[in-house]
Design a protein around this motif. Sequence first.
Motif, PDB file in Angstrom:
ATOM      1  N   ILE A  69       0.819  -1.245  -0.079  1.00 29.60           N
ATOM      2  CA  ILE A  69       0.272  -0.053   0.052  1.00 29.60           C
ATOM      3  C   ILE A  69       0.912   1.330   0.088  1.00 29.60           C
ATOM      4  O   ILE A  69       0.392   2.317  -0.523  1.00 29.60           O
ATOM      5  CB  ILE A  69      -1.034  -0.063   1.217  1.00 29.60           C
ATOM      6  N   PHE A  70       2.089   1.300   0.527  1.00 31.83           N
ATOM      7  CA  PHE A  70       3.000   2.433   0.622  1.00 31.83           C
ATOM      8  C   PHE A  70       4.025   2.658  -0.508  1.00 31.83           C
ATOM      9  O   PHE A  70       4.729   3.597  -0.452  1.00 31.83           O
ATOM     10  CB  PHE A  70       3.747   2.246   1.943  1.00 31.83           C
ATOM     11  N   ARG A  71       3.956   1.801  -1.710  1.00 30.75           N
ATOM     12  CA  ARG A  71       4.775   2.004  -2.723  1.00 30.75           C
ATOM     13  C   ARG A  71       4.167   3.013  -3.446  1.00 30.75           C
ATOM     14  O   ARG A  71       3.067   2.903  -3.813  1.00 30.75           O
ATOM     15  CB  ARG A  71       5.092   0.622  -3.369  1.00 30.75           C
ATOM     16  N   SER A  72       4.949   3.873  -4.019  1.00 31.94           N
ATOM     17  CA  SER A  72       4.275   4.741  -4.917  1.00 31.94           C
ATOM     18  C   SER A  72       4.266   4.170  -6.400  1.00 31.94           C
ATOM     19  O   SER A  72       3.372   4.405  -7.291  1.00 31.94           O
ATOM     20  CB  SER A  72       5.244   5.933  -5.228  1.00 31.94           C
ATOM     21  N   SER A  73       5.052   3.001  -6.999  1.00 34.81           N
ATOM     22  CA  SER A  73       4.867   2.153  -8.146  1.00 34.81           C
ATOM     23  C   SER A  73       4.981   0.997  -7.801  1.00 34.81           C
ATOM     24  O   SER A  73       5.962   0.432  -7.168  1.00 34.81           O
ATOM     25  CB  SER A  73       5.959   2.731  -9.129  1.00 34.81           C
ATOM     26  N   ARG A  74       4.091   0.199  -8.086  1.00 38.41           N
ATOM     27  CA  ARG A  74       3.960  -1.265  -7.654  1.00 38.41           C
ATOM     28  C   ARG A  74       4.578  -2.068  -8.657  1.00 38.41           C
ATOM     29  O   ARG A  74       4.949  -3.107  -8.555  1.00 38.41           O
ATOM     30  CB  ARG A  74       2.528  -1.715  -7.039  1.00 38.41           C
ATOM     31  N   PHE A  75       4.780  -1.545 -10.132  1.00 33.00           N
ATOM     32  CA  PHE A  75       5.510  -2.541 -10.994  1.00 33.00           C
ATOM     33  C   PHE A  75       6.957  -2.473 -11.021  1.00 33.00           C
ATOM     34  O   PHE A  75       7.470  -1.280 -10.786  1.00 33.00           O
ATOM     35  CB  PHE A  75       4.970  -1.942 -12.473  1.00 33.00           C
ATOM     36  N   VAL A  76       7.497  -3.347 -10.833  1.00 34.45           N
ATOM     37  CA  VAL A  76       9.069  -3.453 -10.779  1.00 34.45           C
ATOM     38  C   VAL A  76       9.421  -4.546 -11.887  1.00 34.45           C
ATOM     39  O   VAL A  76       8.886  -5.471 -12.048  1.00 34.45           O
ATOM     40  CB  VAL A  76       9.639  -3.916  -9.354  1.00 34.45           C
TER      41      VAL A  76
END
Length: 111
Positions: A69-76
């Motif tokens: 929930i706290f990531r600004s971008s979840r795609f890695v």
Amino acid sequence: MSSENLENFESDAQLALYEEYKNVSGLFTYIVETERRFYLANSVQVTPHLKEGTVFFEIEMQDVWVWDIFRSSRFVKNVRVYSVRDVNIEERTPGEEFMIPPMDGLQPPEA
């Protein structure tokens, strides 16, 4: 910010994350669950290690979506995780309906 506002913010953020998960889930082949996170990935390799009598797992993933929930971008692009507990990896069958895990306390919005 009051505790009620903070609680509402967290609930709204969790619901938005759940909706994002539903929208992107069809893009991924693997569902990976560790003791700390939940991932969707298109390539997964698990390597068990034994060091000083302790077993741990190295999990390498490519093209990953991270449930956080706290990531600004979840795609890695690439993720490497070390886990000292069991690792659950499920491979989806092409065309298989993606099952959304139940989320206690959160109800998806009415369609």
